[in-house]
Design a protein around this motif. Structure first.
Motif, PDB file in Angstrom:
ATOM      1  N   ASP A  61       0.864  -1.174   0.000  1.00  0.00           N
ATOM      2  CA  ASP A  61       0.000   0.000   0.000  1.00  0.00           C
ATOM      3  C   ASP A  61       0.904   1.229   0.000  1.00  0.00           C
ATOM      4  O   ASP A  61       1.546   1.531   1.006  1.00  0.00           O
ATOM      5  CB  ASP A  61      -0.890  -0.006   1.242  1.00  0.00           C
ATOM      6  N   PRO A  62       0.989   1.944  -1.123  1.00  0.00           N
ATOM      7  CA  PRO A  62       1.901   3.091  -1.199  1.00  0.00           C
ATOM      8  C   PRO A  62       1.598   4.167  -0.153  1.00  0.00           C
ATOM      9  O   PRO A  62       2.510   4.786   0.391  1.00  0.00           O
ATOM     10  CB  PRO A  62       1.731   3.640  -2.617  1.00  0.00           C
ATOM     11  N   VAL A  63       0.327   4.388   0.154  1.00  0.00           N
ATOM     12  CA  VAL A  63      -0.035   5.409   1.140  1.00  0.00           C
ATOM     13  C   VAL A  63       0.498   5.024   2.520  1.00  0.00           C
ATOM     14  O   VAL A  63       1.030   5.855   3.250  1.00  0.00           O
ATOM     15  CB  VAL A  63      -1.559   5.643   1.164  1.00  0.00           C
ATOM     16  N   ALA A  64       0.400   3.743   2.867  1.00  0.00           N
ATOM     17  CA  ALA A  64       0.915   3.271   4.152  1.00  0.00           C
ATOM     18  C   ALA A  64       2.430   3.433   4.237  1.00  0.00           C
ATOM     19  O   ALA A  64       2.984   3.543   5.336  1.00  0.00           O
ATOM     20  CB  ALA A  64       0.523   1.812   4.376  1.00  0.00           C
ATOM     21  N   LEU A  65       3.091   3.488   3.077  1.00  0.00           N
ATOM     22  CA  LEU A  65       4.544   3.664   3.040  1.00  0.00           C
ATOM     23  C   LEU A  65       4.955   5.131   2.911  1.00  0.00           C
ATOM     24  O   LEU A  65       6.133   5.435   2.770  1.00  0.00           O
ATOM     25  CB  LEU A  65       5.130   2.857   1.875  1.00  0.00           C
ATOM     26  N   GLY A  66       3.974   6.028   2.935  1.00  0.00           N
ATOM     27  CA  GLY A  66       4.287   7.453   2.887  1.00  0.00           C
ATOM     28  C   GLY A  66       4.243   8.080   1.508  1.00  0.00           C
ATOM     29  O   GLY A  66       4.584   9.246   1.345  1.00  0.00           O
ATOM     30  N   TRP A  67       3.829   7.338   0.501  1.00  0.00           N
ATOM     31  CA  TRP A  67       3.733   7.875  -0.852  1.00  0.00           C
ATOM     32  C   TRP A  67       2.292   8.332  -1.067  1.00  0.00           C
ATOM     33  O   TRP A  67       1.459   7.604  -1.590  1.00  0.00           O
ATOM     34  CB  TRP A  67       4.143   6.813  -1.872  1.00  0.00           C
ATOM     35  N   GLN A  68       1.985   9.562  -0.646  1.00  0.00           N
ATOM     36  CA  GLN A  68       0.618  10.081  -0.600  1.00  0.00           C
ATOM     37  C   GLN A  68       0.092  10.584  -1.945  1.00  0.00           C
ATOM     38  O   GLN A  68      -1.113  10.604  -2.161  1.00  0.00           O
ATOM     39  CB  GLN A  68       0.555  11.258   0.400  1.00  0.00           C
ATOM     40  N   THR A  69       0.981  11.021  -2.831  1.00  0.00           N
ATOM     41  CA  THR A  69       0.562  11.697  -4.062  1.00  0.00           C
ATOM     42  C   THR A  69       0.934  10.849  -5.271  1.00  0.00           C
ATOM     43  O   THR A  69       2.058  10.373  -5.369  1.00  0.00           O
ATOM     44  CB  THR A  69       1.228  13.082  -4.155  1.00  0.00           C
ATOM     45  N   GLU A  70      -0.021  10.703  -6.178  1.00  0.00           N
ATOM     46  CA  GLU A  70       0.216   9.966  -7.418  1.00  0.00           C
ATOM     47  C   GLU A  70      -0.075  10.897  -8.591  1.00  0.00           C
ATOM     48  O   GLU A  70      -1.009  11.688  -8.541  1.00  0.00           O
ATOM     49  CB  GLU A  70      -0.685   8.740  -7.479  1.00  0.00           C
ATOM     50  N   ALA A  71       0.743  10.776  -9.634  1.00  0.00           N
ATOM     51  CA  ALA A  71       0.542  11.634 -10.803  1.00  0.00           C
ATOM     52  C   ALA A  71       1.059  10.941 -12.050  1.00  0.00           C
ATOM     53  O   ALA A  71       1.830   9.979 -11.975  1.00  0.00           O
ATOM     54  CB  ALA A  71       1.272  12.966 -10.620  1.00  0.00           C
ATOM     55  N   PHE A  72       0.608  11.455 -13.190  1.00  0.00           N
ATOM     56  CA  PHE A  72       1.129  11.042 -14.482  1.00  0.00           C
ATOM     57  C   PHE A  72       1.826  12.258 -15.072  1.00  0.00           C
ATOM     58  O   PHE A  72       1.246  13.346 -15.128  1.00  0.00           O
ATOM     59  CB  PHE A  72       0.010  10.557 -15.397  1.00  0.00           C
ATOM     60  N   ILE A  73       3.065  12.076 -15.479  1.00  0.00           N
ATOM     61  CA  ILE A  73       3.842  13.158 -16.084  1.00  0.00           C
ATOM     62  C   ILE A  73       4.076  12.796 -17.544  1.00  0.00           C
ATOM     63  O   ILE A  73       4.600  11.719 -17.848  1.00  0.00           O
ATOM     64  CB  ILE A  73       5.194  13.357 -15.364  1.00  0.00           C
ATOM     65  N   GLU A  74       3.656  13.679 -18.423  1.00  0.00           N
ATOM     66  CA  GLU A  74       3.891  13.488 -19.852  1.00  0.00           C
ATOM     67  C   GLU A  74       5.157  14.256 -20.220  1.00  0.00           C
ATOM     68  O   GLU A  74       5.287  15.428 -19.865  1.00  0.00           O
ATOM     69  CB  GLU A  74       2.706  14.001 -20.656  1.00  0.00           C
ATOM     70  N   LEU A  75       6.049  13.581 -20.922  1.00  0.00           N
ATOM     71  CA  LEU A  75       7.289  14.219 -21.352  1.00  0.00           C
ATOM     72  C   LEU A  75       7.292  14.366 -22.862  1.00  0.00           C
ATOM     73  O   LEU A  75       7.045  13.391 -23.586  1.00  0.00           O
ATOM     74  CB  LEU A  75       8.504  13.405 -20.911  1.00  0.00           C
ATOM     75  N   PHE A  76       7.541  15.563 -23.305  1.00  0.00           N
ATOM     76  CA  PHE A  76       7.669  15.876 -24.713  1.00  0.00           C
ATOM     77  C   PHE A  76       9.175  15.970 -24.973  1.00  0.00           C
ATOM     78  O   PHE A  76       9.852  16.811 -24.372  1.00  0.00           O
ATOM     79  CB  PHE A  76       6.980  17.207 -25.043  1.00  0.00           C
ATOM     80  N   CYS A  77       9.689  15.107 -25.841  1.00  0.00           N
ATOM     81  CA  CYS A  77      11.132  14.996 -26.036  1.00  0.00           C
ATOM     82  C   CYS A  77      11.561  15.647 -27.339  1.00  0.00           C
ATOM     83  O   CYS A  77      10.791  15.726 -28.293  1.00  0.00           O
ATOM     84  CB  CYS A  77      11.555  13.532 -26.013  1.00  0.00           C
ATOM     85  N   GLN A  78      12.825  16.070 -27.376  1.00  0.00           N
ATOM     86  CA  GLN A  78      13.324  16.704 -28.582  1.00  0.00           C
ATOM     87  C   GLN A  78      13.798  15.680 -29.597  1.00  0.00           C
ATOM     88  O   GLN A  78      14.259  14.597 -29.231  1.00  0.00           O
ATOM     89  CB  GLN A  78      14.453  17.676 -28.253  1.00  0.00           C
TER      90      GLN A  78
END
Length: 154
Positions: free
Chosen positions: A61-78
């Protein structure tokens, strides 16, 4: 391209049971699929040999391990940044849960878990500073509505 191994209904049920609890005994699995423990063991061994089962693990359980925030990051590459370059970069981030090259105007989508929003901001800033990244776009997860383990299709 090699075809995936054929899975019968019993194999699929064994896989579903193991996905729910990888610590299930062969006897417990056998009771679920109406086979003896040795018969289940032979099937599990075959599924491992075929590469269908790659290993057994624990779900944390990530929250129980202190990882409270989840996100998706899109990277635009050159230019034509190679997947190998992208992989090398994302592997150095302990916050990365998954990373995939994708079609469309985005080149790479990275799923991350962080302690909080400030930590997420730091991760996004580090990604933006990668030499091959032109820009980023982030989406924060409010509620994880459904998470399924990898299972065979019915």
């Amino acid at each position: 391209m090699e075809h995936p191994p054929a899975l019968d209904a019993i194999d699929q049920e064994i896989l579903r049971a193991l996905a729910a609890d990888a610590r299930s005994s062969y006897a417990d699995l056998g009771a679920t699929v109406s086979l003896s423990a040795p018969a289940v063991k032979r099937r599990v061994d075959r599924l491992r040999d075929q590469g269908v089962i790659r290993g057994f693990t624990v779900r944390l359980d990530p929250v129980a391990l202190g990882w409270q925030t989840e996100a998706f990051i899109e990277l635009f590459c050159q230019g034509s940044t190679s997947p190998a370059t992208m992989r090398t970069a994302v592997e150095s981030y302990p916050e990365v849960v998954a990373a995939s090259t994708v079609t469309g105007d985005v080149d790479l989508v990275v799923q991350v878990r962080t302690r909080d929003m400030r930590h997420l901001e730091q991760v996004v800033e580090r990604f933006a500073a990668e030499p091959f990244v032109v820009r980023t776009r982030s989406t924060v997860v409010l509620s994880a509505l459904l998470r399924r383990p990898d299972l065979p299709a019915d």
